[in-house]
Design a protein around this motif. Structure first.
Motif, PDB file in Angstrom:
ATOM      1  N   ASP A   1      -3.985  -1.918   4.777  1.00  0.00           N
ATOM      2  CA  ASP A   1      -4.647  -2.543   3.638  1.00  0.00           C
ATOM      3  C   ASP A   1      -5.915  -3.208   4.148  1.00  0.00           C
ATOM      4  O   ASP A   1      -5.874  -4.004   5.090  1.00  0.00           O
TER       5      ASP A   1
ATOM      6  N   THR B   1      -7.193   1.551   1.093  1.00  0.00           N
ATOM      7  CA  THR B   1      -5.970   1.952   1.789  1.00  0.00           C
ATOM      8  C   THR B   1      -6.293   3.101   2.725  1.00  0.00           C
ATOM      9  O   THR B   1      -6.884   4.092   2.306  1.00  0.00           O
TER      10      THR B   1
ATOM     11  N   PRO C   1       0.835  -1.205   0.000  1.00  0.00           N
ATOM     12  CA  PRO C   1       0.000   0.000   0.000  1.00  0.00           C
ATOM     13  C   PRO C   1       0.868   1.252   0.000  1.00  0.00           C
ATOM     14  O   PRO C   1       1.969   1.251   0.549  1.00  0.00           O
TER      15      PRO C   1
ATOM     16  N   ALA D   1      -4.368   0.946  -4.102  1.00  0.00           N
ATOM     17  CA  ALA D   1      -4.491  -0.058  -3.050  1.00  0.00           C
ATOM     18  C   ALA D   1      -3.819  -1.347  -3.497  1.00  0.00           C
ATOM     19  O   ALA D   1      -3.602  -1.571  -4.703  1.00  0.00           O
TER      20      ALA D   1
ATOM     21  N   HIS E   1      -9.713  -3.591  -2.706  1.00  0.00           N
ATOM     22  CA  HIS E   1      -9.083  -3.254  -1.433  1.00  0.00           C
ATOM     23  C   HIS E   1      -9.175  -1.747  -1.216  1.00  0.00           C
ATOM     24  O   HIS E   1      -9.292  -0.983  -2.167  1.00  0.00           O
TER      25      HIS E   1
END
Length: 158
Positions: free
Chosen positions: A120, A80, A41, A49, A78
């Protein structure tokens, strides 16, 4: 057999001395055809991400050749989040936050900058629970957090 990884670079817009660097390097897996999958990340870059597939451009000068992120072409799902700890947090609060986030399924990454972590958050993790934990420490003035990239799977405003 371990997969080959590379570094990709991300240019940053520095404003009033922040962030403290003009670019950052991220671990990535080359996929071919000027595409890479991010494996780490970002500490500062926005809208990136882990797992995102990015297109890159190659810059040959200065030596050696460097690979620069151009755009995200396949989001991973995902998110971040970055956390900056205040001195009041102390080591116990920092360790507790790490434990809480990992207990929820998030992965905590050290950034190389003291007092700054990148988190993450995979798509299957309950982002509301993560935000609740982060908000609690923020309200106690132990840390501040920044949502660097929020996946459509975590978009709590929709």
């Amino acid at each position: 057999m371990e997969e080959a990884t590379s570094k990709v670079h991300v240019r940053l817009a520095v404003e009033d001395g922040w962030p403290p660097v003009a670019f950052e390097e991220l671990e990535a897996k080359p996929l071919g055809d000027h595409r890479y999958r991010l494996l780490s990340p970002p500490a500062f870059a926005e809208q990136l991400a882990i797992g995102d597939v990015v297109s890159v451009e190659h810059q040959e000068s200065p030596e050696p050749e460097q690979v620069w992120v151009d755009s995200v072409i396949e989001p991973s799902g995902h998110s971040t989040v970055r956390v900056v700890f205040f001195q009041a947090a102390g080591q116990e609060s920092q360790s507790g936050l790490r434990r809480d986030l990992e207990g929820l399924g998030a992965q905590v990454h050290d950034t190389g900058f003291q007092g700054l972590i990148a988190v993450d958050i995979p798509g299957e993790v309950d982002y509301r629970a993560v935000r609740e934990v982060l908000g609690k420490g923020e309200s106690q003035e132990l840390w501040d957090f920044d949502e660097g990239a929020i996946s459509h799977l975590h978009d709590y405003e929709s």
